[in-house]
Motif scaffolding. Structure first.
Motif, short mmCIF file in Angstrom:
data_model
loop_
_atom_site.label_atom_id
_atom_site.label_comp_id
_atom_site.label_asym_id
_atom_site.label_seq_id
_atom_site.Cartn_x
_atom_site.Cartn_y
_atom_site.Cartn_z
N UNK A 158 81.42 16.14 16.71
CA UNK A 158 82.01 15.56 18.72
C UNK A 158 81.23 16.03 19.96
N UNK A 159 80.09 16.43 19.90
CA UNK A 159 79.00 17.06 20.72
C UNK A 159 78.47 16.12 21.16
N UNK A 160 77.82 16.09 22.69
CA UNK A 160 77.14 15.24 22.59
C UNK A 160 75.89 16.33 22.81
N UNK A 161 74.29 15.72 22.15
CA UNK A 161 72.95 16.70 22.62
C UNK A 161 71.94 16.13 22.79
N UNK A 162 71.31 16.67 23.60
CA UNK A 162 70.73 15.95 24.42
C UNK A 162 68.84 15.99 23.82
N UNK A 163 68.38 15.25 23.36
CA UNK A 163 66.88 15.64 22.79
C UNK A 163 65.48 14.23 23.33
N UNK A 164 65.13 15.29 22.95
CA UNK A 164 63.66 13.89 23.30
C UNK A 164 63.33 13.34 22.01
N UNK A 165 62.91 11.61 22.93
CA UNK A 165 62.59 10.80 21.68
C UNK A 165 61.94 10.74 21.01
N UNK A 166 61.13 10.21 20.21
CA UNK A 166 59.89 9.81 19.41
C UNK A 166 59.54 10.57 18.11
N UNK A 167 60.12 12.04 18.16
CA UNK A 167 59.63 13.15 17.97
C UNK A 167 60.28 12.94 16.90
N UNK A 168 60.04 14.96 15.48
CA UNK A 168 61.10 14.33 14.16
C UNK A 168 62.66 15.24 14.50
N UNK A 169 61.83 16.03 16.18
CA UNK A 169 63.24 16.68 16.58
C UNK A 169 64.74 15.63 16.12
N UNK A 170 64.68 14.74 16.76
CA UNK A 170 65.73 13.61 16.66
C UNK A 170 66.21 13.05 15.50
N UNK A 171 65.55 13.25 14.55
CA UNK A 171 65.16 13.09 12.71
C UNK A 171 66.10 14.34 12.29
N UNK A 172 65.45 15.34 12.62
CA UNK A 172 66.04 16.91 11.92
C UNK A 172 67.77 16.48 12.97
N UNK A 173 68.48 16.31 13.76
CA UNK A 173 69.54 16.94 13.92
C UNK A 173 70.29 16.15 13.38
N UNK A 174 70.08 14.60 13.43
CA UNK A 174 70.91 13.15 12.84
C UNK A 174 71.33 14.02 11.31
N UNK A 175 69.62 14.36 10.64
CA UNK A 175 70.43 14.73 9.05
C UNK A 175 70.77 15.67 9.38
N UNK A 176 70.70 16.84 9.85
CA UNK A 176 71.48 18.28 9.86
C UNK A 176 73.06 17.52 9.89
N UNK A 177 73.15 17.12 10.97
CA UNK A 177 74.64 16.96 11.13
C UNK A 177 75.13 16.41 10.07
N UNK A 178 74.84 15.22 10.25
CA UNK A 178 75.08 14.84 8.75
C UNK A 178 75.68 15.22 7.68
N UNK A 179 74.34 16.89 7.34
CA UNK A 179 74.96 17.04 5.77
C UNK A 179 76.02 18.04 6.43
N UNK A 180 75.51 18.15 7.48
CA UNK A 180 76.86 19.61 7.96
C UNK A 180 78.32 18.94 8.26
N UNK A 181 78.26 17.32 8.58
CA UNK A 181 79.68 16.67 8.59
C UNK A 181 80.62 16.59 9.60
N UNK A 182 78.94 16.92 10.74
CA UNK A 182 79.66 16.94 12.39
C UNK A 182 78.96 14.75 12.83
N UNK A 183 80.07 15.31 13.21
CA UNK A 183 79.69 13.63 14.15
C UNK A 183 79.36 14.00 15.44
N UNK A 184 78.04 13.79 15.60
CA UNK A 184 77.29 14.10 16.93
C UNK A 184 77.10 12.99 17.39
N UNK A 185 77.37 12.65 19.44
CA UNK A 185 76.62 11.69 20.13
C UNK A 185 75.08 12.16 20.26
N UNK A 186 74.20 11.72 20.20
CA UNK A 186 72.68 11.99 20.36
C UNK A 186 72.53 11.08 21.66
#
Lengths: 353, 607
Positions: A158-186
Motif C-alpha cells: 500500500x505504499x507509494x514507491x518512487x523510482x527513475x523510469x527506463x531502467x531495470x529498477x522499475x521492473x525489479x520492484x514491480x516483480x519483487x512486490x508482486x511475488x511478496x504479495x504487496x500492492x504498491x503504487x509506482x
C-alpha cells in the motif's frame, strides 16, 4: 546588400561547414581492420565511455575533471597501455546510447555502471570484464513509517514507491512486490535526483534504486537514524564492470588483467605508497605481475613488462580505488560483497603466473 | 475636418490621488472589493512562499556558485581562460559596434523613465516588505531575514523613491537618449560585481569543507576581465556611432561580414588553440592562397573578353568536372574546397563582373575570401592544443551558445532556400524541397540527434569521423531550417500576385525579384514566428544532453546533483534547475524584447 556581398557570404557559409570538420585528411587509406590495442596505441589515448553524472562512479567535478571508480578504472587501463594514466578521453554516454557507441567504435571501453546481464552479454556483441563493484537494488523508507533495516518487501504493502523510469529498477520492484504479495503504487520520474526530491517532499513513502545511490543520499541528507535501507539482501543482483567489444581477446585480456592486478595488489597489501619498497623476493606472484622478476606474461599480451606496476603506482589497488571513491558516500567494503574473498566477499582474482 | 490635435493625442488623464484611483479600480463595488482583497492576499502569500523558498537555509546555493565555471565552460583548462575571455570580449565588442551603428538615438522623457524606475523600486519594496522573517525547516522555525536588514532595505528603497520623485518633479520634460540609460544600467551591473559577495565553498588545510559557507567577493580573475570587456563595448559603441555620424554606409556590410567571420575565427583559431606550425602557413598556405587569388583574378578578367564569351559555358562545365575529379583525389582538403569555390566564381563571374568597376571589386572580394578561407581552414584542421578530460572542448553554456548560434545562422539561409524551393514552379525542385521539409519535420528532434550521434558512423566509411558537437550543430540546423522554411513560406503566401507581376513588369530578373521585392516583404511579415523559432531552438539545445553532450541544463540537472567528492552537492537539484531557468529566461526574454523593437521599427501590425 549587393550581389557581390551575397555571393561572398554564401561562399563563406558553405565553407564554414567544411571548415569546422575534423582534421583527418581524406587521403585514400587502405582500410585495415586494426585490433583495439593497435587503434588505441596509434591514436595515443584511450577513449573511455562513462556516465559523467553517476555518484561515486563517474562524477564531473567543478573544474571539469572526472572522478569515481569507473573513471579510475579507465585511468588504470590507460596506465597499463601507455604507462601514463592521464591518456584518457572520457566520452559521456547516456544509458540509452552506451552499447551502440561501443559497437560503433566511438569508445574503446565502456565502464559506465553497467550491469552484467545475460542478454547484454549475448545479444549485443559485447563482452563483460570482471565485476568491479557488486551492487544490488534496495529500498529506502522512513523509520517513522515503521520501516527498519530488517524490513522486507512484504512490509511495503500500500505504499507509494518512487523510482527513475527506463531502467531495470522499475521492473525489479514491480516483480519483487508482486511475488511478496504487496500492492504498491509506482511513481516514475526521469532521473533519480528527482525521485529523491519527491521522497524528501513526502510525495512518496519509498524510493528505490541501487543500494550505492541510496546510501550516498542518506548520508548527504544526514538522516542516518531517520531513513532505513532494506531489505538486507538486495532485491536484484547488479554486478557492475567494464564492457568491451566481442572477438578481440587481446583487448579483453588487457582490461581483465588490469582489473585483476588491482585485486591481487589489494590481496597482498601492495599500495601506491609501498609498491617501490615491496619485497618481491618474498612474493613472486607480485613480482611477475609488476614485471620486477619477469614480465613475460605482460609482453605476450602486447603490453610493456611493467604495465601493471604502472597501474598500481599511478592509480592504486582495489582497496585504494574503492575507499577514495565510495567511502565519502558512506559505502564501506566490510561485510559487503565487495570485501576481499579472504574476508567472505566476492573480490577474487585468478593467480598471476 | 476634425481638429488634428485631438486625433493625435487624447487629453492627458490627470493623476487624481491614490484614494480615488483605488476607489475607481479596486473597490468600485462590494463584489469587486472582495475580489481585490482576495487576490491581494493570494499574491502576497504566493510571493512569500517563493521568496521563502529562495532564502531558506535548506537551499544550497553554493552548489551553483561553486560550479559556475563548470556551468560556463565545463572542463576548459583554467590556464587558457584568456581564450574564453577573448571570445566573450570579441562578441560583446561586436555587439557594441552594431548597437552603436544601428542606434536610432531614441530619446526618452525623464518623466517616463522615472515612472518606470518607480515601478521597479516599488516592486523591490513590495518584495522586501512581504519577505518572510522565519521559514519552516523540518518543523522548526528558523530566522532567515532579520528585521534590521528589512528596515535598512526599506529605508534605502524609500530614499530612492523620493530621489526619483524629485527628479521627476524638477525636470519632467528633459529628454535623454535611451542608450545612455542602458549603459547606466550595465555600468551599475559591472560595478556591482566589484562589491557583491557570494556564498562560496572553501576548504581547510586538511581538505575539509568549512561550514557554514562564507560569503566572499568575486575573484579578480572574474571582475577584471568583465570590466575590461565592458570598456571595450563602450569603445566599440562609440566607434559605431562615429561611423554612423560619418555616414559610412558601406560599413554596415563590413559589420555584417564580421558577424559571419567572428564566430568562425573563434571556433577555428581562438577557442581551439590550434597547433598550426608557422612553416605550414609560410610554405603551404600562403603560396596556395596567392596562386588561387591570381587564378581567380585572371578568370574574372578573361571570362568577359569577347573572344571567350561563347565558351563560358564550356569553361564552367570543365571546371565542375575538374572539381569533381579533385574531390575524389587524395589531395589536401583545402585544395578541394578551393577548387569548389573557384568553380562557383567561374559560374557567377560573367554575370557579376560585367563592368570594369565591378570586376575590380569582385577581384578584391575574391582575394580576401581566399586568404581568410585558407587561414580559417588551417586553424580548423590543426590539432587542438587544449586537452580536456571529456571528448569535446565545448561544454556548459559555451556549448548551448555554440549550437544555438550556428544552428540559427546556418538554418536561416537554408530555411529561406527550402521555402523558395517549395514554392518553385519547377517540379523536381519543389518535390525535393517538400520531401526534405516533410521528412525532417515528421521525425522528432531527439531521433535526429540520435541518428547524428550514433547511427551516422555506421553509414560513413570507416575512418571518417565527425566531431560530436559538429554533428549536433548540423542536426539542429537541418531540423530548424525545415520549420523555418514553413514560416517563411507563410510569409511568401501573404504576398499578393500583384507584387510578382509588378516585378516582372519592370523587367527584374528572378533573383532580383526575390531579393528586392518578395523576400523583404515576406520576411517582414513573419518576424514573430521566426523569433519564436529562434527562442525554441535556443531552448531545444538542451536536448543535446541526450547524446552525452554536457549542456547548461544537463550540468544543472544531472552532473552537479551527483557530485559526492570534495564539496559534496549530492541531490542539490532544485537550486540548479532554478538557476538554469533564470539563465534561459534572461536570454529568451532579451530576444523577445529585441524582436518587439524591430517590429516596432518596421511598423509591423500597423500597416
Amino acid at each position: 546588400m549587393n550581389k557581390k556581398t551575397i555571393v561572398s557570404l554564401l561562399v563563406l557559409a558553405l565553407v564554414a561547414v567544411a571548415c569546422a570538420t575534423d582534421t583527418t585528411e581524406d587521403a585514400a587509406e587502405v582500410v585495415v581492420e586494426l585490433t583495439t590495442l593497435e587503434t588505441v596505441t596509434e591514436r595515443g589515448f584511450l577513449k573511455c565511455g562513462v556516465s559523467g553524472s553517476a555518484v561515486a562512479f563517474s562524477e564531473t567535478q567543478a573544474d571539469g575533471s572526472v572522478t569515481g571508480i569507473d573513471a579510475d578504472y579507465c585511468y588504470a587501463v590507460a596506465a597499463a597501455v601507455f604507462g601514463d594514466y592521464s591518456k584518457v578521453e572520457f566520452t559521456a554516454l547516456t544509458a540509452a546510447e552506451r552499447f551502440t557507441a561501443l559497437s560503433a567504435g566511438e569508445v574503446d571501453l565502456l565502464i559506465r555502471n553497467t550491469t552484467w546481464t545475460q542478454s547484454r552479454d549475448t545479444d549485443l556483441g559485447n563482452d563483460f570484464g570482471p565485476t568491479t563493484y557488486y551492487d544490488g537494488q534496495q529500498l529506502m523508507g522512513r523509520n517513522a513509517d515503521g520501516l527498519s533495516a530488517s524490513s522486507t518487501l512484504g512490509d511495503i504493502d500500500g505504499l507509494r514507491v518512487c523510482t527513475n523510469a527506463g531502467t531495470t529498477t522499475e521492473k525489479n520492484i514491480t516483480e519483487g512486490a508482486g511475488l511478496a504479495g504487496a500492492t504498491i503504487e509506482l511513481v516514475t520520474v526521469e532521473a533519480f535526483p528527482e525521485a529523491m526530491e519527491k521522497f524528501k517532499a513526502g510525495e512518496c513513502d519509498l524510493v528505490t534504486t541501487d543500494g550505492s545511490g541510496l546510501v550516498g543520499n542518506r548520508a548527504k541528507e544526514d538522516k542516518m537514524n531517520d531513513w532505513a535501507i532494506f531489505p538486507a539482501t538486495p532485491i536484484s543482483k547488479e554486478p557492475l564492470g567494464p564492457v568491451y567489444r566481442s572477438n578481440d581477446s587481446q583487448w579483453a585480456d588487457i582490461v581483465n588483467w588490469t582489473v585483476y592486478a588491482t585485486f591481487i595488489a589489494d590481496e597482498y597489501g601492495v599500495t601506491r605508497a609501498n609498491i617501490d619498497s615491496f619485497d618481491y623476493e618474498a612474493n613472486p606472484e607480485m613480482g611477475r605481475l609488476t614485471g620486477k622478476n619477469d614480465g613475460e606474461l605482460q609482453t605476450s599480451m602486447g603490453l610493456t613488462a611493467d604495465a601493471y606496476y604502472n597501474v598500481i603506482k599511478q592509480v592504486g589497488n582495489y582497496d585504494e580505488i574503492y575507499s577514495k571513491n565510495l567511502n565519502p558516500v558512506g559505502l564501506y567494503r566490510e561485510g559487503s560483497a565487495n570485501a576481499p574473498w579472504t574476508d567472505g566477499g566476492l573480490i577474487y582474482a585468478p593467480p598471476a603466473r | 475636418m476634425q481638429d488634428n490635435k485631438t486625433l493625435e493625442s487624447p487629453p492627458e488623464i490627470q493623476f487624481a490621488g491614490v484614494s480615488r484611483w483605488l476607489k475607481e479600480n479596486l473597490f468600485s463595488s462590494l463584489s469587486s472589493s472582495i475580489l481585490s482583497l482576495l487576490s491581494v492576499a493570494a499574491v502576497v502569500s504566493i510571493f512569500r512562499a517563493i521568496i521563502g523558498f529562495f532564502i531558506s537555509p535548506e537551499r544550497e546555493w553554493t552548489a551553483v556558485t561553486y560550479n559556475l565555471q563548470l556551468y560556463m565552460v565545463q572542463a576548459y583548462p583554467e590556464s587558457d581562460f584568456i581564450r574564453v575571455w577573448i571570445t566573450v570580449g570579441l562578441l560583446i565588442s561586436l555587439l557594441g559596434l552594431s548597437w552603436g551603428f544601428n542606434s536610432l538615438k531614441e530619446k526618452v522623457v525623464i518623466k517616463e523613465w522615472c515612472d518606470g524606475l518607480l515601478k521597479g523600486i516599488s516592486s523591490f519594496l513590495f518584495i522586501i516588505l512581504i519577505a518572510p522573517t522565519n521559514v519552516d525547516v523540518e518543523g522548526t522555525s528558523v530566522e532567515v531575514f532579520k528585521n534590521n536588514t528589512r528596515y535598512i532595505c526599506l529605508a534605502v528603497g524609500i530614499g530612492l523613491i523620493f530621489a526619483v520623485y524629485l527628479l521627476r518633479k524638477t525636470s519632467p520634460k528633459t529628454e535623454i537618449i535611451r542608450d545612455r540609460i542602458s549603459f547606466l544600467y550595465l555600468s551599475l551591473l559591472v560595478g556591482s560585481i566589484w562589491i557583491i559577495k557570494v556564498p562560496t565553498v572553501t576548504f581547510t588545510s586538511s581538505n575539509e569543507r568549512v561550514d557554514p559557507d562564507p560569503f566572499l567577493p568575486l575573484a579578480n580573475t572574474t571582475t577584471i576581465p568583465w570590466t575590461i570587456i565592458f570598456g571595450c563595448m563602450i569603445f566599440a559603441y562609440l566607434i559605431g556611432t562615429f561611423l554612423k555620424a560619418k555616414g559610412k554606409n558601406s560599413m554596415s556590410r563590413l559589420i555584417l561580414s564580421s558577424w559571419v567571420l567572428a564566430p568562425l575565427v573563434i571556433v577555428s583559431w581562438i577557442y581551439r588553440k590550434p597547433d598550426f606550425g608557422m612553416s605550414n602557413i609560410l610554405t603551404l598556405d600562403i603560396p596556395i592562397a596567392v596562386a588561387f587569388s591570381v587564378l581567380g583574378i585572371l578568370a574574372i578578367r578573361t571570362l568577359n573578353k569577347e573572344k571567350i564569351v561563347p565558351y563560358q559555358r564550356y569553361i564552367t562545365y570543365g571546371m565542375l568536372a575538374l572539381t569533381v575529379v579533385i574531390f575524389f583525389l587524395p589531395v589536401l582538403r583545402q585544395l578541394k574546397i578551393l577548387f569548389f569555390i573557384t568553380w562557383l566564381l567561374v559560374s557567377v563571374a560573367p554575370t557579376i563582373a560585367n563592368s570594369k568597376e565591378s570586376a575590380k571589386n569582385l577581384s578584391i572580394v575574391w582575394s580576401v575570401t581566399v586568404f581568410i578561407l585558407i587561414l580559417l581552414m588551417r586553424g580548423a584542421s590543426s590539432e587542438s592544443l587544449i586537452v580536456v578530460p571529456g571528448s569535446s572542448i565545448y561544454g556548459g553554456f559555451t556549448l548551448t551558445w555554440l549550437i544555438a548560434f550556428f544552428g540559427i545562422a546556418i538554418s536561416f539561409p537554408f530555411g529561406v532556400i527550402l521555402a523558395l524551393g517549395r514554392t518553385s514552379k519547377l517540379p523536381v525542385i519543389r518535390i525535393m524541397c517538400t520531401a526534405v521539409i516533410e521528412l525532417v519535420r515528421s521525425v522528432p528532434f531527439i531521433t535526429w540527434l540520435f541518428f547524428g550521434s550514433v547511427m551516422l558512423t555506421l553509414f560513413l566509411p570507416k575512418g571518417v569521423e565527425f566531431d560530436e558537437v559538429l554533428r549536433a550543430i548540423v542536426v539542429t540546423a537541418i531540423f530548424s531550417s525545415a520549420y523555418l522554411a514553413e514560416n517563411v513560406r507563410g510569409g511568401l503566401q501573404s504576398i499578393s500576385n500583384g507584387q510578382f507581376e509588378a516585378a516582372d513588369a519592370v523587367g527584374l530578373s528572378t533573383l532580383q525579384r526575390i531579393t528586392l521585392i518578395i523576400m523583404p516583404q515576406a520576411l517582414r511579415a513573419v518576424i514573430p514566428p521566426i523569433v519564436s523559432q529562434v527562442i525554441s531552438l535556443f531552448k531545444d539545445t538542451s536536448l543535446v544532453a541526450i547524446v552525452g553532450l554536457f549542456d547548461l541544463l544537463y550540468i544543472g540537472s544531472k552532473v552537479i546533483p551527483n557530485q559526492s567528492q570534495g564539496a559534496n552537492f549530492l541531490g542539490t537539484i532544485q537550486e540548479n534547475i532554478l538557476f538554469c531557468a533564470i539563465f534561459y529566461w534572461i536570454f529568451t526574454y532579451s530576444f523577445a524584447r529585441r524582436s518587439m523593437k524591430i517590429e516596432k521599427r518596421l511598423g509591423l501590425g500597423e500597416r
